[in-house]
Motif scaffolding. Structure first.
Motif, PDB file in Angstrom:
ATOM      1  N   GLU A  83       0.706  -1.366   0.025  1.00 39.32           N
ATOM      2  CA  GLU A  83      -0.155  -0.072   0.009  1.00 39.32           C
ATOM      3  C   GLU A  83       0.927   1.257   0.025  1.00 39.32           C
ATOM      4  OE1 GLU A  83      -2.973   2.426   3.148  1.00 39.32           O
ATOM      5  OE2 GLU A  83      -3.239   0.085   2.848  1.00 39.32           O
ATOM      6  N   LYS A  84       2.128   1.096   0.728  1.00 39.10           N
ATOM      7  CA  LYS A  84       2.885   2.527   0.922  1.00 39.10           C
ATOM      8  C   LYS A  84       3.508   2.358  -0.342  1.00 39.10           C
ATOM      9  CE  LYS A  84       6.939   4.044   3.485  1.00 39.10           C
ATOM     10  NZ  LYS A  84       7.914   3.745   4.641  1.00 39.10           N
ATOM     11  N   ALA A  85       3.990   1.656  -1.211  1.00 40.73           N
ATOM     12  CA  ALA A  85       4.430   1.810  -2.570  1.00 40.73           C
ATOM     13  C   ALA A  85       3.311   2.342  -3.358  1.00 40.73           C
ATOM     14  CB  ALA A  85       5.092   0.627  -2.970  1.00 40.73           C
ATOM     15  N   PHE A  86       2.418   1.890  -3.223  1.00 41.98           N
ATOM     16  CA  PHE A  86       1.229   2.429  -4.099  1.00 41.98           C
ATOM     17  C   PHE A  86       1.072   3.920  -4.168  1.00 41.98           C
ATOM     18  CE2 PHE A  86      -3.279   3.064  -5.169  1.00 41.98           C
ATOM     19  CZ  PHE A  86      -3.754   2.501  -6.126  1.00 41.98           C
ATOM     20  N   PHE A  87       1.095   4.374  -3.058  1.00 36.00           N
ATOM     21  CA  PHE A  87       0.732   6.055  -2.852  1.00 36.00           C
ATOM     22  C   PHE A  87       2.007   6.611  -3.166  1.00 36.00           C
ATOM     23  CE2 PHE A  87      -3.129   3.987  -0.713  1.00 36.00           C
ATOM     24  CZ  PHE A  87      -4.053   5.054  -1.280  1.00 36.00           C
ATOM     25  N   SER A  88       3.263   6.004  -2.578  1.00 29.60           N
ATOM     26  CA  SER A  88       4.375   6.804  -2.461  1.00 29.60           C
ATOM     27  C   SER A  88       5.160   6.761  -3.695  1.00 29.60           C
ATOM     28  CB  SER A  88       5.283   6.642  -1.306  1.00 29.60           C
ATOM     29  OG  SER A  88       5.788   5.142  -1.518  1.00 29.60           O
ATOM     30  N   GLY A  89       4.998   5.519  -4.611  1.00 31.70           N
ATOM     31  CA  GLY A  89       5.893   5.510  -5.632  1.00 31.70           C
ATOM     32  C   GLY A  89       7.404   4.983  -5.274  1.00 31.70           C
ATOM     33  N   ARG A  90       7.422   4.937  -3.915  1.00 38.63           N
ATOM     34  CA  ARG A  90       8.722   4.356  -3.586  1.00 38.63           C
ATOM     35  C   ARG A  90       8.817   2.892  -3.493  1.00 38.63           C
ATOM     36  NH1 ARG A  90       8.011   8.839   0.085  1.00 38.63           N
ATOM     37  NH2 ARG A  90       9.123  10.771  -0.666  1.00 38.63           N
ATOM     38  N   LEU A  91       9.693   2.142  -4.139  1.00 40.16           N
ATOM     39  CA  LEU A  91       9.489   0.763  -4.421  1.00 40.16           C
ATOM     40  C   LEU A  91      10.734   0.107  -3.471  1.00 40.16           C
ATOM     41  CD1 LEU A  91       8.840   0.402  -8.236  1.00 40.16           C
ATOM     42  CD2 LEU A  91       7.299   0.610  -6.432  1.00 40.16           C
ATOM     43  N   LEU A  92      11.618   0.651  -2.792  1.00 42.15           N
ATOM     44  CA  LEU A  92      12.566  -0.037  -2.476  1.00 42.15           C
ATOM     45  C   LEU A  92      12.324  -1.034  -1.432  1.00 42.15           C
ATOM     46  CD1 LEU A  92      15.904  -0.152  -2.260  1.00 42.15           C
ATOM     47  CD2 LEU A  92      15.887   1.562  -0.550  1.00 42.15           C
ATOM     48  N   GLU A  93      11.521  -0.601  -0.358  1.00 40.46           N
ATOM     49  CA  GLU A  93      11.169  -1.346   0.620  1.00 40.46           C
ATOM     50  C   GLU A  93      10.450  -2.773   0.367  1.00 40.46           C
ATOM     51  OE1 GLU A  93       8.548  -0.977   5.046  1.00 40.46           O
ATOM     52  OE2 GLU A  93       8.411   0.476   3.585  1.00 40.46           O
ATOM     53  N   LEU A  94       9.619  -2.401  -0.682  1.00 40.69           N
ATOM     54  CA  LEU A  94       8.968  -3.485  -1.380  1.00 40.69           C
ATOM     55  C   LEU A  94       9.770  -4.491  -2.208  1.00 40.69           C
ATOM     56  CD1 LEU A  94       6.050  -4.914  -2.248  1.00 40.69           C
ATOM     57  CD2 LEU A  94       5.992  -3.591  -4.070  1.00 40.69           C
ATOM     58  N   ALA A  95      10.771  -4.098  -2.818  1.00 42.89           N
ATOM     59  CA  ALA A  95      11.746  -4.752  -3.447  1.00 42.89           C
ATOM     60  C   ALA A  95      12.776  -5.743  -2.623  1.00 42.89           C
ATOM     61  CB  ALA A  95      12.495  -3.970  -4.276  1.00 42.89           C
ATOM     62  N   ARG A  96      12.955  -4.952  -1.451  1.00 34.43           N
ATOM     63  CA  ARG A  96      13.709  -5.820  -0.360  1.00 34.43           C
ATOM     64  C   ARG A  96      12.882  -6.896   0.169  1.00 34.43           C
ATOM     65  NH1 ARG A  96      16.344  -0.387   2.611  1.00 34.43           N
ATOM     66  NH2 ARG A  96      18.328  -0.462   1.327  1.00 34.43           N
ATOM     67  N   LEU A  97      11.797  -6.745   0.623  1.00 36.28           N
ATOM     68  CA  LEU A  97      10.888  -7.553   0.954  1.00 36.28           C
ATOM     69  C   LEU A  97      10.730  -8.838  -0.010  1.00 36.28           C
ATOM     70  CD1 LEU A  97       8.675  -8.895   2.879  1.00 36.28           C
ATOM     71  CD2 LEU A  97       6.919  -7.481   1.752  1.00 36.28           C
ATOM     72  N   ILE A  98      10.357  -8.531  -1.354  1.00 43.40           N
ATOM     73  CA  ILE A  98      10.248  -9.662  -2.144  1.00 43.40           C
ATOM     74  C   ILE A  98      11.478 -10.317  -2.391  1.00 43.40           C
ATOM     75  CG2 ILE A  98       9.882 -10.161  -4.776  1.00 43.40           C
ATOM     76  CD1 ILE A  98       7.164  -9.256  -3.043  1.00 43.40           C
ATOM     77  N   GLU A  99      12.658  -9.762  -2.266  1.00 43.75           N
ATOM     78  CA  GLU A  99      14.032 -10.456  -2.584  1.00 43.75           C
ATOM     79  C   GLU A  99      14.385 -11.296  -1.412  1.00 43.75           C
ATOM     80  OE1 GLU A  99      16.858  -8.553  -4.946  1.00 43.75           O
ATOM     81  OE2 GLU A  99      15.389  -8.279  -6.753  1.00 43.75           O
ATOM     82  N   LYS A 100      14.032 -10.561  -0.238  1.00 48.33           N
ATOM     83  CA  LYS A 100      14.284 -11.550   0.987  1.00 48.33           C
ATOM     84  C   LYS A 100      13.630 -12.696   1.066  1.00 48.33           C
ATOM     85  CE  LYS A 100      15.517  -7.850   4.282  1.00 48.33           C
ATOM     86  NZ  LYS A 100      15.200  -6.960   5.480  1.00 48.33           N
ATOM     87  N   VAL A 101      12.463 -12.750   0.411  1.00 45.60           N
ATOM     88  CA  VAL A 101      11.539 -13.914   0.273  1.00 45.60           C
ATOM     89  C   VAL A 101      11.866 -14.997  -0.713  1.00 45.60           C
ATOM     90  CG1 VAL A 101       9.238 -14.860   0.320  1.00 45.60           C
ATOM     91  CG2 VAL A 101       9.750 -12.899   1.824  1.00 45.60           C
ATOM     92  N   TYR A 102      11.945 -14.227  -1.895  1.00 46.05           N
ATOM     93  CA  TYR A 102      12.331 -15.120  -3.115  1.00 46.05           C
ATOM     94  C   TYR A 102      13.457 -15.169  -3.704  1.00 46.05           C
ATOM     95  CZ  TYR A 102       7.059 -14.950  -2.818  1.00 46.05           C
ATOM     96  OH  TYR A 102       5.849 -15.179  -2.399  1.00 46.05           O
ATOM     97  N   GLY A 103      14.523 -14.399  -3.326  1.00 44.17           N
ATOM     98  CA  GLY A 103      15.840 -14.200  -3.604  1.00 44.17           C
ATOM     99  C   GLY A 103      16.153 -13.100  -4.658  1.00 44.17           C
ATOM    100  N   LYS A 104      17.443 -12.847  -4.707  1.00 46.52           N
ATOM    101  CA  LYS A 104      18.026 -11.858  -5.649  1.00 46.52           C
ATOM    102  C   LYS A 104      17.416 -12.036  -6.963  1.00 46.52           C
ATOM    103  CE  LYS A 104      22.011  -8.945  -6.384  1.00 46.52           C
ATOM    104  NZ  LYS A 104      23.663  -8.817  -5.977  1.00 46.52           N
ATOM    105  N   GLY A 105      16.856 -10.830  -7.583  1.00 45.42           N
ATOM    106  CA  GLY A 105      16.503 -10.870  -8.853  1.00 45.42           C
ATOM    107  C   GLY A 105      15.030 -11.193  -9.164  1.00 45.42           C
ATOM    108  N   SER A 106      14.300 -11.684  -8.035  1.00 45.97           N
ATOM    109  CA  SER A 106      12.972 -11.971  -8.057  1.00 45.97           C
ATOM    110  C   SER A 106      11.975 -10.768  -8.258  1.00 45.97           C
ATOM    111  CB  SER A 106      12.442 -12.812  -6.840  1.00 45.97           C
ATOM    112  OG  SER A 106      12.729 -12.133  -5.803  1.00 45.97           O
ATOM    113  N   PHE A 107      12.324  -9.571  -7.829  1.00 46.32           N
ATOM    114  CA  PHE A 107      11.462  -8.355  -8.014  1.00 46.32           C
ATOM    115  C   PHE A 107      11.372  -7.924  -9.416  1.00 46.32           C
ATOM    116  CE2 PHE A 107      10.821  -3.656  -7.339  1.00 46.32           C
ATOM    117  CZ  PHE A 107       9.446  -3.889  -6.734  1.00 46.32           C
ATOM    118  N   ARG A 108      12.550  -8.159 -10.085  1.00 47.56           N
ATOM    119  CA  ARG A 108      12.318  -8.021 -11.748  1.00 47.56           C
ATOM    120  C   ARG A 108      11.464  -8.847 -12.391  1.00 47.56           C
ATOM    121  NH1 ARG A 108      15.513  -5.333 -15.444  1.00 47.56           N
ATOM    122  NH2 ARG A 108      15.302  -6.360 -17.703  1.00 47.56           N
TER     123      ARG A 108
END
Length: 333
Positions: free
Chosen positions: A275-300
């Motif tokens: 939700e925060k990324a949706f309103f702010s446009g800042r994707l770093l925190e979301l990218a970190r979450l995804i890559e912590k769970v699914y591995g490096k390169g998974s956000f792409r």
């Protein structure tokens, strides 16, 4: 001692128009940028007068109340994300008659839209007859979400002629290039999740008491429904927007919750990052979450799997991502 003249690299000019960040390349001066924005605004006003106003139906007094509820709930979200500068009210919601939707080639499932390539503040809702209160509230709220989510555009210059403004962030989480828009369906899934929560909040609104009673009856056979729609036959039908996308995204949230590293976040805290990324446009925190769970390169990969290269709304975007991201998770382990 000879003085050395240093060239100062000035930051390219930019301008905020509420939630839209407009940036220009280095050849554009701040004055030129302001002039371009004003000319774009004038063109948008002409578009509104020529292409929207002729098809507009003014809301009834009751519909005005419904739109006020949708706007008030949107404002609550804006306050939560420190975006009070964005001003909205029922006047920016256009109930447009059927000829407009036929003109733009809309299919039967399309009940609303917003105009993301323009500076004007307007969202459109399809004028379905009969028009249910919950349907109008949900459709207006959904399009308002897209309108107030983060957007970024860039203006390019060639000689002294400006190119058309190009959207690089067409809304919320999505990221665009000339070929495709990444995270397109992730952005929509987040909006649908917020829509669902909004619809559930209507259960405590006296204005919707009669339709909520109908909804409770229909939920016996359709427990996932969260609004009702009146039919031409005078009956009521249960409604749920893009149920396959909503269910697939909720499965995705469950998967993140299950596999997340410690310290663990609640499912609600996980969604709050989206939700925060949706309103702010800042994707770093979301990218970190995804890559912590699914591995490096998974956000792409997530961006690619939820891009608009796939036109169907009935794809299991997130389930497919979970399967394909195993390659990154194995490397991580």
């Amino acid at each position: 001692m000879l003085g050395i003249e240093r060239k100062t690299h000035l930051r390219p000019p930019s301008q905020w128009v509420e939630n839209l960040l407009i940036e220009a390349d280095k050849k554009v001066t701040p004055k030129q940028l302001s002039a371009f924005v004003e000319s774009w605004r004038r063109r948008d006003n002409k578009f509104l007068e020529k292409h929207l106003q002729p098809f507009r139906r003014l809301p009834t007094p009751q519909e005005e109340q419904v739109l006020n509820v949708a706007c008030d709930k949107t404002k609550e979200l804006l306050r939560r994300h420190q975006l009070e500068k964005i001003q909205i009210d029922p006047s920016i919601v256009f109930i447009l008659k059927e000829p407009f939707w036929a003109r733009i080639g809309a299919n039967e499932e399309e009940v609303g839209c917003f105009f993301n390539q323009r500076l004007m503040k307007a969202v459109a809702v399809r004028d379905s007859q009969p028009m249910g209160k919950m349907f109008l509230a949900v459709a207006a709220f959904h399009e308002l979400l897209h309108l107030v989510s983060f957007r970024r555009a860039r203006i390019y210059s060639k000689w002294k002629i400006f190119h058309q403004m190009q959207l690089e962030r067409s809304g919320g989480i999505s990221v665009a290039n000339p070929q495709q828009t990444f995270f397109c369906f992730l952005d929509e899934a987040v909006a649908l999740q917020l829509e669902k929560r909004f619809a559930q909040s209507l259960m405590s609104e006296p204005l919707f008491e009669d339709e909520c009673s109908r909804l409770k009856e229909l939920q016996a056979n359709n427990p996932d429904a969260y609004y009702v729609v009146p039919t031409q036959e005078g009956e009521w039908a249960a409604g749920q927007s893009y149920d396959y996308l909503t269910e697939d995204f909720e499965h995705f949230l469950d998967d993140i919750f299950h596999w997340q590293p410690h310290p663990a976040k609640s499912r609600e805290e996980i969604f709050a990052i989206f939700e925060k990324a949706f309103f702010s446009g800042r994707l770093l925190e979301l990218a970190r979450l995804i890559e912590k769970v699914y591995g490096k390169g998974s956000f792409r990969l997530l961006g690619e799997k939820t891009s608009n290269r796939i036109k169907s709304w009935k794809e299991d975007y997130f389930s497919q991502f979970i399967v394909e991201s195993s390659q990154f998770r194995h490397k991580q382990n």
